[in-house]
Design a protein around this motif. Structure first.
Motif, PDB file in Angstrom:
ATOM      1  N   UNK A 211       0.835  -1.200   0.000  1.00  0.00           N
ATOM      2  CA  UNK A 211       0.000   0.000   0.000  1.00  0.00           C
ATOM      3  C   UNK A 211       0.869   1.249   0.000  1.00  0.00           C
ATOM      4  N   UNK A 212       0.474   2.250  -0.806  1.00  0.00           N
ATOM      5  CA  UNK A 212       1.210   3.516  -0.830  1.00  0.00           C
ATOM      6  C   UNK A 212       0.927   4.295   0.439  1.00  0.00           C
ATOM      7  N   UNK A 213       1.981   4.698   1.138  1.00  0.00           N
ATOM      8  CA  UNK A 213       1.831   5.447   2.385  1.00  0.00           C
ATOM      9  C   UNK A 213       2.184   6.919   2.209  1.00  0.00           C
ATOM     10  N   UNK A 214       2.971   7.230   1.189  1.00  0.00           N
ATOM     11  CA  UNK A 214       3.376   8.622   0.960  1.00  0.00           C
ATOM     12  C   UNK A 214       3.794   8.796  -0.493  1.00  0.00           C
ATOM     13  N   UNK A 215       3.433   9.947  -1.064  1.00  0.00           N
ATOM     14  CA  UNK A 215       3.926  10.357  -2.384  1.00  0.00           C
ATOM     15  C   UNK A 215       4.248  11.850  -2.323  1.00  0.00           C
ATOM     16  N   UNK A 216       5.436  12.233  -2.806  1.00  0.00           N
ATOM     17  CA  UNK A 216       5.740  13.658  -2.825  1.00  0.00           C
ATOM     18  C   UNK A 216       5.059  14.317  -4.026  1.00  0.00           C
TER      19      UNK A 216
END
Length: 453
Positions: free
Chosen positions: A359-364
């Motif tokens: 699961x993606x937890x952070x994207x800049x």
């Protein structure tokens, strides 16, 4: 119509009443001894008799209005003031004179005259205040909104709610708006030279938008000030108060999803309470603005408070990050000046993935721009980055093999060579992978296009 109106007035008037033709399509009727109810009935009769001809608006005033009495000219002015209120409230109605409304109209006329004089005197009395705009979650200062203020010689500091509608009604907002752009863009250029990347946002009235040269005016002003057009945002917006959090959370989430799909930046204004900030943190708009981070202040005070490292804003934000994001792993994300990113012209694409469920937890911001996905909560990395329904082969590869496979993936997807680096981190007590992809070749593929939009 005027002749027939005069005839009808003469037919329904009382014996002691008098009718006067004033100017244009205005008539005056003297109704001695009439009560408010009698006056309303008289106006109703006139409306009924003329409904096939036209609509009527009326203004009425009692006399003598006070113990000293009033002369005819003042009484007519009062009646005209009441008539103006009828027209503003939808026409075809009767309004009675209000001393408060009259005084308000008188003040507006005087202020309008003063505003014209200020514009002629090189915009004397006008001033710009600046309010910070920060990124969501990280609360990094991204820029400021320039807000117009006015200091009246007679009345002191005037609320924008009072003077801006007057500027719009008289179209004085056009020259004032151009002055605002010049001042705001020039200030932005100074701050960019001194502190680096900084954006400026200015409000544009619908009156200004009617001018077909508005776009060229903005571009010319930006060029003359020495700032790129990408550093400028024009605002034609309404604020939203997040008081009913459940309702507005759903509504705002839908709005953000639509704007993100259309690649439109969103700045949520009016954030005053910590509870509002927590609500917006879960929605991840591009920018946040409001009294919670700082009220509008003059340029000198803005620089001392928000731009200087010794300013109070940096201490405030550090405490805020500690409170909300200490355990999120955000401090483990490299900044643009990190040694491992040195020498690259474009910023890195950075994201964090849960090792177990991917699961993606952070994207800049760059990762969001490249993928076009801004609300990634609950999404798998392979869904967002590649559009696949199943995990990528490189997801199960360790260390260097993962980095080589990741570099290949970026080239295949975005037509651009990139160095991919990966390391294990703790993100909110979850075993996670931090992935950094830095473009390194000199070609201009899809990745460049997206990052430079």
């Amino acid at each position: 119509i005027l002749k027939r109106t005069a005839e009808l007035l003469d037919e329904i008037k009382h014996e002691k009443s008098s009718i006067y033709r004033l100017d244009g399509d205005h008539f005056g009727v003297d109704l001695p001894g009439f009560s408010k109810r009698d006056t309303v009935e008289f106006f109703g009769q006139l409306q009924k008799r003329t409904e096939s001809l036209c609509e009527f608006s009326g203004g009425a005033v009692y006399y003598p209005y006070d113990e000293n009495g009033k002369d005819a000219t003042i009484l007519i002015n009062y009646a005209e003031s009441a008539l103006l209120r009828s027209k503003k409230n939808g026409k075809n109605r009767l309004s009675f004179f209000s001393s408060e409304d009259y005084q308000d109209n008188t003040l507006k006329i005087e202020l309008q005259k003063e505003l014209r004089e200020s514009i002629r005197n090189n915009f004397e009395g006008f001033e710009l205040y600046y309010q910070p705009q920060v990124t969501s979650n990280g609360y990094r200062l991204r820029g400021a909104e320039a807000l117009l203020r006015y200091h009246s010689r007679k009345r002191g500091f005037m609320s924008p709610v009072v003077f801006i509608p007057l500027l719009e009604q008289t179209e004085m907002i056009v020259p004032v708006g151009q002055w605002v752009m010049k001042q705001a863009f020039s200030q932005c250029a100074k701050w960019r030279r001194k502190y680096g990347d900084f954006n400026i946002s200015v409000n544009v009235s619908y009156i200004q938008l009617k001018d077909r040269t508005i776009i060229q005016t903005v571009l010319d002003t930006a060029r003359e000030s020495g700032i790129p057009a990408s550093a400028v945002t024009l605002e034609v917006t309404e604020s939203m108060q997040l008081q009913d959090y459940n309702y507005f959370n759903r509504l705002l989430s839908n709005m953000l999803e639509l704007t993100q799909e259309a690649q439109i930046r969103v700045c949520c204004e009016g954030v005053e309470e910590e509870e509002e900030l927590q609500c917006l943190d879960t929605l991840s708009p591009e920018l946040i603005q409001g009294y919670f981070f700082g009220k509008p202040v003059p340029a000198d005070e803005f620089e001392k408070t928000f731009l200087c490292k010794e300013g109070t804003y940096h201490k405030f934000v550090s405490a805020l990050r500690q409170k909300y994001h200490t355990q999120t792993g955000s401090e483990q994300i490299p900044k643009g000046n990190s040694p491992e990113l040195a020498g690259y012209s474009l910023q890195a694409v950075i994201y964090v993935v849960d090792k177990q469920n991917l699961e993606l937890l952070y994207m800049n911001a760059e990762a969001k721009q490249v993928t076009g996905i801004y609300n990634y909560s609950g999404c798998k990395c392979f869904q967002v980055l590649t559009g696949r329904a199943e995990p990528c082969e490189q997801c199960v590869l360790p260390g260097e093999d993962f980095e080589k496979a990741g570099s290949k993936m970026f080239y295949e997807l975005y037509g651009r060579k990139a160095v991919v680096r990966e390391r294990s981190i703790q993100w909110n007590r979850r075993e996670s992978r931090l992935i950094i992809a830095v473009p390194v070749d000199g070609t201009y593929g899809l990745l460049d296009q997206k990052l430079n939009q």
